[in-house]
Design an enzyme around this catalytic site. Structure first.
Site, PDB file in Angstrom:
ATOM      1  N   HIS A   1       0.831  -1.204   0.000  1.00 16.08           N
ATOM      2  CA  HIS A   1       0.000   0.000   0.000  1.00 16.08           C
ATOM      3  C   HIS A   1       0.868   1.257   0.000  1.00 16.08           C
ATOM      4  CE1 HIS A   1      -3.441   2.623   1.003  1.00 16.08           C
ATOM      5  NE2 HIS A   1      -2.560   3.261   1.771  1.00 16.08           N
ATOM      6  N   GLU A   2       1.890   1.276   0.854  1.00 17.28           N
ATOM      7  CA  GLU A   2       2.764   2.449   0.916  1.00 17.28           C
ATOM      8  C   GLU A   2       3.550   2.621  -0.375  1.00 17.28           C
ATOM      9  OE1 GLU A   2       2.131   4.497   3.103  1.00 17.28           O
ATOM     10  OE2 GLU A   2       0.960   3.153   4.353  1.00 17.28           O
ATOM     11  N   HIS A  61       1.642   4.516  -2.901  1.00 18.66           N
ATOM     12  CA  HIS A  61       1.771   5.978  -2.842  1.00 18.66           C
ATOM     13  C   HIS A  61       3.022   6.442  -3.582  1.00 18.66           C
ATOM     14  CE1 HIS A  61      -1.650   6.660  -0.347  1.00 18.66           C
ATOM     15  NE2 HIS A  61      -1.175   5.982   0.686  1.00 18.66           N
TER      16      HIS A  61
END
Length: 225
Positions: free
Chosen positions: A95-96, A99
């Site tokens: 998920h990170e 980004h």
């Protein structure tokens, strides 16, 4: 009675969302991923496969303190996720990295959110005082100004939603495509990501409810005049 229900909702919604994410994370942090890769390895694998060799990965202290720093181009993973080999850790790491991928692609909503940071920060700090002063003094102009500043902070939270959902969508696609998880682990990974997204949805919902309350208050004060 309606006022009491409103305040109960403001308290319950964020608490419920936090409980959901903590429960999902706790459950799936005990489920080991089939690849046996640590969160740091998962992040590095996805970054490299997408040509983001300049993005570093660092360990950060705390629980669920994972984040991507666009200024330093660093994915920071909490200790458990950095070294752990769980499905939850893989999901959070991916998920990170999502980004970081948004940052590299100049994702519109991410840029918009970054642009709103100083305005939203100032707005959230000053809006309460302006609104309180407006209510106590019966000054609708101060109340309206406070509402405008609060709206900027609320807009930031609303814009955060597509940013987070898009990062989670990228995460799911990447962990499958690079072989971090098997097909039968997709369900568990998706549950972790969905639970995390709930906290942002809850935050935005509460903020919108608060903004709506003060707008109605402003309309009521004007009608009284």
């Amino acid at each position: 009675m309606g006022f009491l229900i409103y305040f109960i909702l403001l308290l319950i919604i964020p608490i419920w969302a936090q409980m959901k994410v903590k429960s999902a994370y706790k459950k799936y942090s005990k489920v080991q991923s089939s690849s046996g890769m640590t969160g740091a390895q998962v992040a590095r694998k996805i970054l490299d496969d997408n040509g983001l060799y300049d993005v570093r990965i660092e360990e950060v202290q705390g629980k669920l303190t994972d984040h991507y720093d666009p200024r330093s181009k660093v994915v920071r993973l909490s200790t458990d996720n950095y070294y752990g080999t769980s499905v939850a850790g893989a999901a959070v790491a991916a998920h990170e990295v999502g980004h970081a991928m948004q940052d590299a692609e100049d994702y519109a909503f991410l840029r918009f959110r970054h642009a709103l940071v100083p305005i939203a920060g100032f707005g959230s700090n000053i809006s309460f005082f302006l609104i309180l002063a407006g209510i106590l003094m019966g000054a609708t102009n101060l109340l309206l100004l406070g509402i405008v500043f609060m709206a900027a902070a609320v807009l930031f939270q609303v814009v955060t939603l597509p940013v987070e959902f898009n990062a989670s969508s990228r995460a799911m696609e990447q962990v499958v495509s690079v072989g971090v998880i098997r097909n039968d682990e997709e369900r568990e990974t998706r549950k972790v990501l969905n639970a995390a997204a709930l906290t942002y949805v809850a935050g935005a919902l509460v903020a919108l409810l608060e903004l709506a309350r003060f707008i109605l208050m402003y309309i009521g004060m004007n009608n009284d005049d």
